[in-house]
Design an enzyme around this catalytic site. Sequence first.
Site: not given
Length: 288
Positions: A122, A268, A270-273
């Site tokens: 926290c 989220f 993930r690479g360029e995603r």
Amino acid sequence: METSLRRAAAPAGAVAERTVLRNGGAVRDAVAVEEPLEIRVDGDRLATTMRTPGADADLALGFLFAEGIIAGVEDVGTVIHCGRPGEEGYGNVMDVRSAAGMRIDPERILEGRRFVPVSAACGVCGRLSIDHLMERIHPLPAGEPVAPALVAAGMEILARSQPVFERTGGLHAAVLVGRDGAPIASAEDVGRHNAVDKVVGAALRAGRVGPRAAAGPAPALLAVSGRAGFEIVQKAAAAGVPVIASVSAPSSLAVDLARAAGVTLCGFVRGERMNVYANGERLGLTGP
């Protein structure tokens, strides 16, 4: 974009061994260390946080900066471990002392004071009010665009900056990255908010963050493991970091604060995603 970075070594005191039962037998296994750190200002106890030892001075500076207790390293004279070898708690107390001719405002300290120890999970527990935090956030200017490739590069650097996690599976990590894709600071800790305080504190000492930062370009990206909660966005906004990238999801309050503070919030990744939850125009996107 070049992202080469030598894998960091685990700091001393960050890993311990315990006996565990595995496959019907007893074996020794590595576990991440969690210990309390008491943070004092001019000898006055301010907070106690559960953390993984290592970069304690950076943690204390980053914490005080995010709380608004110090405006920058110019306010600080020394940061020292208290006590003597052999004393109980030796090495687990950091005293941040005011610079010569300057005294940190006691009222400001009281406004940020926590009524309970700060757990590793926290970053905002025990503060007087969330509204008080919101009042101290000033929206970041749009500034120069940031390429989505920088977000991907930051996550690659993050993956290479977790030596204790590789041994224990038990820590969070944070890394600050410049617009050129070069790492500015990285840290691990049992608490994700502590890891962020450590990298911000390191950037403060290096002259890369703060009102008088002039040692080099300011950080363009904060990459973090785990989720991006309200306290992560608050700390990034206080340090003037325009983009946050997380391997996991943000909370609703984190999204709302990021939108209000002008911080681009990505989850989220993930690479360029990635999902972009706030201020996507900084990445050349339209939407939130």
